[in-house]
Design a protein around this motif. Structure first.
Motif, short mmCIF file in Angstrom:
data_model
loop_
_atom_site.label_atom_id
_atom_site.label_comp_id
_atom_site.label_asym_id
_atom_site.label_seq_id
_atom_site.Cartn_x
_atom_site.Cartn_y
_atom_site.Cartn_z
N THR A 58 0.82 -1.22 0.00
CA THR A 58 0.00 0.00 0.00
C THR A 58 0.85 1.27 0.00
OG1 THR A 58 -0.17 0.03 2.41
CG2 THR A 58 -1.90 -1.17 1.20
N LEU A 59 2.15 1.15 0.17
CA LEU A 59 3.02 2.32 0.16
C LEU A 59 3.29 2.78 -1.26
CD1 LEU A 59 5.73 1.28 2.81
CD2 LEU A 59 3.68 2.69 3.16
N THR A 60 3.41 4.07 -1.42
CA THR A 60 3.81 4.60 -2.72
C THR A 60 5.31 4.39 -2.88
OG1 THR A 60 4.38 6.79 -1.88
CG2 THR A 60 2.05 6.43 -2.53
N PRO A 61 5.82 4.50 -4.10
CA PRO A 61 7.28 4.39 -4.26
C PRO A 61 8.05 5.40 -3.40
CG PRO A 61 6.20 4.17 -6.39
CD PRO A 61 5.12 4.56 -5.39
N ALA A 62 7.52 6.61 -3.27
CA ALA A 62 8.20 7.62 -2.44
C ALA A 62 8.20 7.19 -0.97
CB ALA A 62 7.52 8.98 -2.61
N GLU A 63 7.08 6.65 -0.51
CA GLU A 63 7.01 6.18 0.88
C GLU A 63 7.97 5.01 1.10
OE1 GLU A 63 2.41 7.33 2.07
OE2 GLU A 63 2.79 5.52 0.89
N ARG A 64 8.04 4.10 0.14
CA ARG A 64 8.99 2.98 0.25
C ARG A 64 10.42 3.50 0.36
NH1 ARG A 64 6.13 -0.60 -3.79
NH2 ARG A 64 5.00 -2.01 -2.43
N THR A 65 10.74 4.51 -0.42
CA THR A 65 12.08 5.09 -0.37
C THR A 65 12.37 5.65 1.02
OG1 THR A 65 12.08 5.56 -2.73
CG2 THR A 65 13.60 6.84 -1.38
N ILE A 66 11.40 6.31 1.60
CA ILE A 66 11.58 6.85 2.96
C ILE A 66 11.83 5.72 3.95
CG2 ILE A 66 10.38 8.01 4.87
CD1 ILE A 66 9.02 9.77 2.67
N VAL A 67 11.04 4.66 3.86
CA VAL A 67 11.21 3.51 4.76
C VAL A 67 12.58 2.88 4.56
CG1 VAL A 67 10.37 1.19 5.35
CG2 VAL A 67 8.74 3.06 4.98
N ILE A 68 12.97 2.68 3.32
CA ILE A 68 14.28 2.07 3.02
C ILE A 68 15.40 2.94 3.58
CG2 ILE A 68 15.88 1.52 1.13
CD1 ILE A 68 13.31 0.67 -0.47
N ASP A 69 15.31 4.25 3.35
CA ASP A 69 16.35 5.15 3.87
C ASP A 69 16.39 5.14 5.39
OD1 ASP A 69 16.97 5.80 1.25
OD2 ASP A 69 15.98 7.78 1.31
N CYS A 70 15.23 5.11 6.02
CA CYS A 70 15.17 5.07 7.48
C CYS A 70 15.80 3.79 8.01
CB CYS A 70 13.72 5.17 7.95
SG CYS A 70 13.52 4.96 9.73
#
Length: 171
Positions: free
Chosen positions: A121-133
Motif C-alpha cells: 500500500t506504500l507509494t514508491p516515495a514512501e517505500r524510499t523513505i522507509v528504506i532510507d530510514c
C-alpha cells in the motif's frame, strides 16, 4: 521527533527483528534440519560466498575447533563443501552446497515476498523513505557495534554503566 516516537519506532524495529529471527530459526529447522548456530554459519556463507574456518569462527564468536566440528556436521549433512583455498594451499574454504544455496535463495525469496505484501500500500516515495530510514538505523547499529569493540571506556561502555550520563550522539 518526540521521545515517544523514538521509543515506538525502536519497539517496531525490535518486533521486526525478533519476528524475522523466529522465521530464520524455523526455516533452519524445517528446511535444513539444523540449529541456530549452524543457520548463522549458512547465512554467513550465503552472503560471503565462501569463508575460511577462521573467518567463520570470528563471525560466529566461536573457537576454531568448535567451527571445525560445526563444519564437519554441515559437510555430513550435505549443506557445505570444503575445498582448497585458491591462493593459500595451507588453508581451506567452506562454501554452500548447491542444494543449500538453492534453499537459502528460496528462504530469502519468502522474506522478499512477505515484505512486498506488507508494504504494497506504500507509494514508491514512501517505500524510499522507509528504506532510507531502515538503512540509517542499520548504520547506527553498525556504529554502536564498532564502539562496543573499541575497548573499555568507549561511548557504549559508558552508556551501559549510566545511560543518563551519556549525551545523545549526533542527529
Amino acid at each position: 521527533m518526540f521521545v515517544n516516537d523514538g521509543a515506538r519506532l525502536a519497539a517496531a524495529i525490535r518486533q521486526i527483528v525478533l519476528t524475522v529471527e523466529r522465521y530464520r530459526l524455523q526455516a533452519a529447522r524445517t528446511a535444513f534440519g539444523v540449529g541456530d548456530t549452524e543457520m548463522e554459519a549458512l547465512s554467513q556463507l550465503f552472503v560471503t560466498e565462501s569463508s575460511t574456518p577462521t573467518e567463520l569462527a570470528r563471525h560466529l564468536h566461536l573457537t576454531t575447533p568448535s567451527v571445525t566440528d560445526l563444519v564437519d556436521r554441515l559437510v555430513s549433512g550435505g549443506l557445505v563443501v570444503r575445498s582448497s583455498h585458491p591462493t593459500d594451499r595451507r588453508k581451506i574454504v567452506v562454501t554452500l552446497s548447491a542444494t543449500a544455496r538453492s534453499k537459502m535463495e528460496d528462504m530469502f525469496a519468502v522474506v522478499t515476498d512477505v515484505t512486498l505484501r506488507a508494504t504494497e500500500t506504500l507509494t514508491p516515495a514512501e517505500r524510499t523513505i522507509v528504506i532510507d530510514c531502515l538503512a540509517s538505523v542499520s548504520d547506527a547499529y553498525e556504529e554502536t557495534i564498532a564502539a562496543m569493540t573499541a575497548g573499555p571506556g568507549g561511548r557504549f561502555a559508558a552508556h551501559i554503566a549510566s545511560p543518563a550520563a551519556v549525551p545523545p550522539g549526533p542527529p
